[in-house]
Design an enzyme around this catalytic site. Structure first.
Site, PDB file in Angstrom:
ATOM      1  N   HIS A 124       0.836  -1.199   0.000  1.00 36.40           N
ATOM      2  CA  HIS A 124       0.000   0.000   0.000  1.00 36.40           C
ATOM      3  C   HIS A 124       0.870   1.247   0.000  1.00 36.40           C
ATOM      4  CE1 HIS A 124      -4.255   1.027   0.217  1.00 36.40           C
ATOM      5  NE2 HIS A 124      -3.903   2.105   0.894  1.00 36.40           N
ATOM      6  N   GLU A 157      -2.315   1.977  -6.008  1.00 34.21           N
ATOM      7  CA  GLU A 157      -2.530   3.373  -6.378  1.00 34.21           C
ATOM      8  C   GLU A 157      -1.271   4.206  -6.592  1.00 34.21           C
ATOM      9  OE1 GLU A 157      -5.538   5.353  -4.109  1.00 34.21           O
ATOM     10  OE2 GLU A 157      -7.036   3.816  -4.535  1.00 34.21           O
ATOM     11  N   TYR A 218     -14.275   5.261  -6.360  1.00 31.91           N
ATOM     12  CA  TYR A 218     -15.060   5.801  -5.241  1.00 31.91           C
ATOM     13  C   TYR A 218     -16.299   6.402  -5.898  1.00 31.91           C
ATOM     14  CZ  TYR A 218     -11.519   4.547  -1.973  1.00 31.91           C
ATOM     15  OH  TYR A 218     -10.685   3.796  -1.190  1.00 31.91           O
ATOM     16  N   GLU A 244      -9.958  -2.265  -4.756  1.00 29.73           N
ATOM     17  CA  GLU A 244     -10.390  -1.291  -3.752  1.00 29.73           C
ATOM     18  C   GLU A 244     -11.526  -0.473  -4.347  1.00 29.73           C
ATOM     19  OE1 GLU A 244      -7.199   0.922  -1.657  1.00 29.73           O
ATOM     20  OE2 GLU A 244      -8.523   2.655  -1.781  1.00 29.73           O
ATOM     21  N   ALA A 250     -13.627  10.156  -3.278  1.00 27.59           N
ATOM     22  CA  ALA A 250     -12.289   9.555  -3.328  1.00 27.59           C
ATOM     23  C   ALA A 250     -11.437   9.886  -2.103  1.00 27.59           C
ATOM     24  CB  ALA A 250     -11.562   9.993  -4.592  1.00 27.59           C
ATOM     25  N   TRP A 278     -13.260  -0.860   0.651  1.00 27.85           N
ATOM     26  CA  TRP A 278     -12.369  -0.121   1.558  1.00 27.85           C
ATOM     27  C   TRP A 278     -13.219   0.558   2.625  1.00 27.85           C
ATOM     28  CZ3 TRP A 278      -7.232   0.214   2.242  1.00 27.85           C
ATOM     29  CH2 TRP A 278      -6.719   1.317   2.940  1.00 27.85           C
ATOM     30  N   GLU A 285     -14.569   9.017   9.482  1.00 31.53           N
ATOM     31  CA  GLU A 285     -14.674   9.289   8.039  1.00 31.53           C
ATOM     32  C   GLU A 285     -15.666   8.268   7.487  1.00 31.53           C
ATOM     33  OE1 GLU A 285     -10.849   8.327   6.267  1.00 31.53           O
ATOM     34  OE2 GLU A 285     -10.992   6.282   6.999  1.00 31.53           O
TER      35      GLU A 285
END
Ligand code: MG
Length: 324
Positions: A124, A157, A218, A244, A250, A278, A285
């Site tokens: 990650h 990513e 997202y 993910e 996002a 995710w 959040e």
């Protein structure tokens, strides 16, 4: 020969007999492979995996345990779990704390092997650390390459790296993995947070089998254009794995766009794309599935699960038992 796994499969088969029927996707599907653009099981039939990603290990180490894995598999019906080993971010990331980081990831991988569920080992990172990645994956492939449970995600990513840079990095890491593991699925990252999937589609890595490319979305930010772009990549022959995804913006925050999440989900189901939501974390959040009061070891009561976590539970429970 995968002796270790064969012995394990035999023990697990006996365990199933004693426990009654419980989804154990790896016993059902075995060694995964890529055929054309499709993820397939050992028998060559298309299969889609659905599950949950742990949050950064260096932020939420408390969830990296076998009880949390058991809850995701047995309670939430995940057929794949993703261990997200943070590379940077803080002093507990892999760069500054390699041994403890690898150990936490191994705890999750070992638990997934015991549950007979697929597990993604996710590097990650948003920057390239090729030397460290090569060494890490070479060690992990040596340790786990004989287990069909394991999927390697070698660069989560990439942000501003170009595709030629990511491609060169990926080839180095793939070569390191393939020295010890000839066949497990390897997930390759795409530029711009896994949204520029058209770039590898135009210039894919050749010479290796069982590679797939990651697209992340997202739903409140990435909409029809990303589905269209991904469709076009698939049409060009690129195998896609959504390692993910989530329903909000996002940033991981902001309101959940339920309509767009459903649009993405129906689109993935139509194409039998695998997806991983995710994340298993407890920050204030939207994308954190749990509240801070949630236990570290699973058995999460509904009152401890946030709206996004509940949406993921519902989505996972709607699939037939086991991977399909
Ligand atoms: Mg293997």
């Amino acid at each position: 020969m995968k002796k270790k796994f064969l012995i394990y499969a035999l023990i697990a088969a006996v365990a199933i007999h004693w426990q009654g029927v419980r989804a154990q996707p790896v016993l059902q599907h075995g060694q995964l492979q890529v055929k054309g653009t499709r993820l397939c099981n050992a028998a060559g039939n298309p299969v889609a995996l659905h599950g949950v990603s742990f949050g950064w290990h260096n932020l939420w180490p408390r969830f990296y345990n076998s009880s949390a894995v058991h809850e995701l598999v047995d309670g939430w019906k995940a057929t794949v779990v993703r261990a997200s080993m943070g590379i940077e971010l803080n002093d507990k990331g892999y760069l500054k704390n390699a041994e403890a980081s690898a150990k936490l990831v191994q705890t999750v991988v070992d638990a997934c092997i015991a549950e007979n569920v697929y597990v993604i080992v996710d590097w990650h990172d948003h920057n390239m650390h090729q030397q460290e990645a090569v060494a890490f994956f070479e060690n992990m492939a040596k340790r786990y390459g004989s287990y069909p449970h394991v999927i390697w995600e070698i660069f989560n990513e990439p942000d501003y790296e170009t595709w030629p840079e990511i491609k060169a990095y990926s080839i180095a890491v793939i070569e390191a993995i393939r020295r010890h593991d000839p066949d497990n699925i390897i997930l390759v990252g795409s530029p711009k947070w896994d949204q520029s999937i058209h770039e590898p589609a135009a210039d894919p890595i050749t010479g290796f089998k069982n590679l797939m490319y990651t697209m992340h979305f997202y739903a409140a930010t990435h909409k029809q254009w990303l589905r269209d772009r991904t469709d076009s990549a698939i049409q060009k022959g690129l195998p896609i794995f959504v390692s993910e995804c989530a329903g909000m913006e996002a940033t991981g925050n902001g309101p959940i766009d339920e309509k767009e999440w459903q649009a993405f989900k129906s689109w993935m189901d139509m194409r039998q794309l695998s997806w991983v939501a995710w994340s298993l974390s407890d920050k204030n959040e939207t994308c954190s599935m749990l509240l801070p009061e949630a236990s570290s070891s699973g058995n999460w009561k509904p009152a401890r699960i946030k709206p996004w976590g509940k949406m993921v539970q519902v989505a996972l429970a709607a699939y037939p038992q086991g991977a399909k």
